[in-house]
Design an enzyme around this catalytic site. Structure first.
Site, mmCIF file in Angstrom:
data_model
loop_
_atom_site.group_PDB
_atom_site.id
_atom_site.type_symbol
_atom_site.label_atom_id
_atom_site.label_comp_id
_atom_site.label_asym_id
_atom_site.label_seq_id
_atom_site.Cartn_x
_atom_site.Cartn_y
_atom_site.Cartn_z
ATOM 1 N N TRP A 109 -65.803 -68.458 -58.680
ATOM 2 C CA TRP A 109 -66.265 -69.242 -59.833
ATOM 3 C C TRP A 109 -65.335 -70.395 -60.152
ATOM 4 O O TRP A 109 -65.789 -71.503 -60.449
ATOM 5 C CB TRP A 109 -66.470 -68.339 -61.045
ATOM 6 C CG TRP A 109 -67.637 -67.409 -60.883
ATOM 7 C CD1 TRP A 109 -67.605 -66.052 -60.899
ATOM 8 C CD2 TRP A 109 -69.023 -67.766 -60.677
ATOM 9 N NE1 TRP A 109 -68.876 -65.547 -60.711
ATOM 10 C CE2 TRP A 109 -69.755 -66.569 -60.574
ATOM 11 C CE3 TRP A 109 -69.704 -68.981 -60.559
ATOM 12 C CZ2 TRP A 109 -71.131 -66.544 -60.362
ATOM 13 C CZ3 TRP A 109 -71.075 -68.958 -60.345
ATOM 14 C CH2 TRP A 109 -71.773 -67.760 -60.252
ATOM 15 N N ASP A 178 -62.996 -70.281 -68.386
ATOM 16 C CA ASP A 178 -64.321 -69.691 -68.203
ATOM 17 C C ASP A 178 -64.153 -68.187 -68.428
ATOM 18 O O ASP A 178 -63.540 -67.495 -67.617
ATOM 19 C CB ASP A 178 -64.808 -69.978 -66.773
ATOM 20 C CG ASP A 178 -66.124 -69.271 -66.432
ATOM 21 O OD1 ASP A 178 -66.678 -68.553 -67.295
ATOM 22 O OD2 ASP A 178 -66.603 -69.441 -65.288
ATOM 23 N N LYS A 202 -73.437 -61.549 -69.400
ATOM 24 C CA LYS A 202 -72.565 -60.491 -68.879
ATOM 25 C C LYS A 202 -72.214 -59.526 -70.006
ATOM 26 O O LYS A 202 -72.456 -58.343 -69.905
ATOM 27 C CB LYS A 202 -71.289 -61.082 -68.272
ATOM 28 C CG LYS A 202 -71.502 -62.289 -67.351
ATOM 29 C CD LYS A 202 -72.113 -61.938 -66.020
ATOM 30 C CE LYS A 202 -72.663 -63.094 -65.219
ATOM 31 N NZ LYS A 202 -71.753 -64.127 -64.800
HETATM 32 C C1 LIG Z 1 -71.924 -65.446 -63.915
HETATM 33 C C2 LIG Z 1 -70.770 -66.383 -63.975
HETATM 34 C C3 LIG Z 1 -70.939 -67.777 -63.923
HETATM 35 C C4 LIG Z 1 -72.287 -68.428 -63.708
HETATM 36 O O1 LIG Z 1 -73.128 -68.238 -64.765
HETATM 37 P P1 LIG Z 1 -74.569 -68.943 -64.806
HETATM 38 O O2 LIG Z 1 -74.991 -68.682 -66.200
HETATM 39 O O3 LIG Z 1 -75.400 -68.274 -63.780
HETATM 40 O O4 LIG Z 1 -74.380 -70.380 -64.524
HETATM 41 C C5 LIG Z 1 -69.821 -68.576 -64.046
HETATM 42 N N1 LIG Z 1 -68.599 -68.054 -64.213
HETATM 43 C C6 LIG Z 1 -68.392 -66.713 -64.252
HETATM 44 C C7 LIG Z 1 -67.017 -66.190 -64.428
HETATM 45 C C8 LIG Z 1 -69.480 -65.849 -64.136
HETATM 46 O O5 LIG Z 1 -69.280 -64.526 -64.179
#
Ligand SMILES: *Cc1c(COP(=O)(O)O)cnc(C)c1O
Length: 371
Positions: A109, A178, A202
């Site tokens: 990511w 993030d 999540k």
């Molecule tokens: C799932 C995830 C993403 C991507 O999320 P989307 O909503 O599908 O764009 C980005 N960063 C992390 C750490 C993730 O777990």
């Protein structure tokens, strides 16, 4: 279909992920007729007083749960967490003249975010590229640029199961994180960050909404080409209502935040998540090498636990058998990410201690049968 039966299936999916059953039941109850007004949240104007109450409540719960200081704005945006791979550089790369940003790349990511940022400025990856994402390079070895506009990292690498258990030191440079896959899974000192963002699907809701928490002085520096829906100044001033927000996703998130509050808040989530993940790591560590987690002990994730079965490289036939046996017991979505293979157990907030015990129990049974 009988909607009120006890859930028989345990969802260990990495995202979208398990939601707390009381949240689903309340959403079901209110789906057709929200709060007696005769229509659904799905049908409601985003400018109605009812929806205004929902979005305001979501924000105040978030502020309360994370003790967000008053000089931070909270936004609910679309485009997913991936949308912020662009949103962050488009809004923040111009904070300093050099238009340069530091990226700590410790998994898929953060690598994707760094690649996207290259479109808008200079990206300095602060350590040599790793062969495999199983550790966090020693902070002392990071090559941080003092004139960077910001330092970026991904607090929990969902695919690889690598989590930061410390906050990176940046010598005063704005820190951006993030937190999509460990948001509200433990307390966090927001004041150490310039910006935190997280997709809801999540730990705090369903897909469709991304939370962005940003310090006020960082707003208003967007590049000219920044799409208006990603412009923090516009979205902050309009309280996330520049255009139609993801109303239903915000409503579900509001219910989840309420559930987190009723269950003790971020600190209680943190304690429970530690217990849950300890249980699985202990099961791995005491399996005499039958289960192998490749991640350095110092940065093992409490949220996503990747492991292989049998020898270091993993015995794919055995792993398949493990997954089939798990499915028979109602435990689903345990297959590792396609880029990593093996097994991955995701233990987000809504996954209970009992759910986790069921997995640990099955792992011990499987071990006994195959040792
Ligand atoms: C799932 C995830 C993403 C991507 O999320 P989307 O909503 O599908 O764009 C980005 N960063 C992390 C750490 C993730 O777990």
């Amino acid at each position: 279909m009988e909607p009120h039966v006890k859930q028989q299936t345990i969802n260990f999916g990495a995202g979208p992920a398990k939601l707390p059953p009381p949240v689903l039941l309340q959403a079901q109850k209110e789906l057709i007729n929200y709060d007696g007004i005769g229509i659904s949240v799905l049908e409601m104007s985003h400018r109605s007083s009812e929806f205004t109450q929902i979005i305001n409540k979501a924000e105040s719960l978030l502020r309360e749960l994370l003790k967000i200081p008053d000089n931070y704005k909270v936004m609910f945006l679309q485009g997913g967490a991936s949308g912020q791979f662009s949103g962050v550089p488009l809004n923040l790369i111009g904070l300093k003249e050099d238009k340069c940003a530091d990226y700590i790349v410790t998994g898929t990511w953060s690598a994707k975010a760094a690649k996207e940022a290259e479109k808008y400025g200079k990206v300095n990856v602060v350590h040599p590229k790793m062969d495999s994402y199983t550790k966090i390079p020693e902070p002392g070895s990071w090559n941080l640029n003092p004139s960077a506009s910001y330092v970026y990292y991904c607090c929990n690498e969902t695919v690889h199961g690598v989590e930061y258990h410390f906050t990176p030191e940046t010598n005063g440079v704005t820190l951006v994180s993030d937190m999509s896959s460990n948001f509200l899974s433990r307390p966090v000192d927001v004041s150490k960050f310039g910006l935190i963002y997280a997709g809801a699907q999540k730990n705090v809701g369903c897909a469709g909404v991304t939370v962005v928490i940003v310090r006020e002085d960082l707003i208003g520096h967007a590049q000219k080409e920044c799409p208006i829906v990603l412009d923090y100044k516009v979205q902050a001033e309009m309280k996330s209502l520049y255009n139609t927000p993801p109303c239903f996703s915000i409503y579900i998130m509001c219910l989840v935040l309420e559930w987190i509050k009723n269950n003790g808040g971020a600190a209680a989530m943190g304690a429970l998540n530690k217990r849950k993940s300890d249980l699985i790591y202990d099961t791995i560590n005491s399996s005499d090498g039958f289960y192998v987690c490749p991640v350095d002990e110092k940065c093992r994730s409490r949220m996503n636990i990747p492991f292989r079965i049998g020898k270091k490289e993993g015995d794919e036939a055995l792993e398949k058998e493990f997954l089939n046996g798990a499915a028979k017991r109602g435990m689903i979505s345990l297959k590792g990410h396609r880029s990593v293979g093996g097994i991955r157990a995701s233990l987000y907030n809504a996954v209970t201690l009992e759910d986790t015990e069921a997995l640990a129990h099955y792992m011990k049974e499987f071990l006994k049968e195959h040792q």
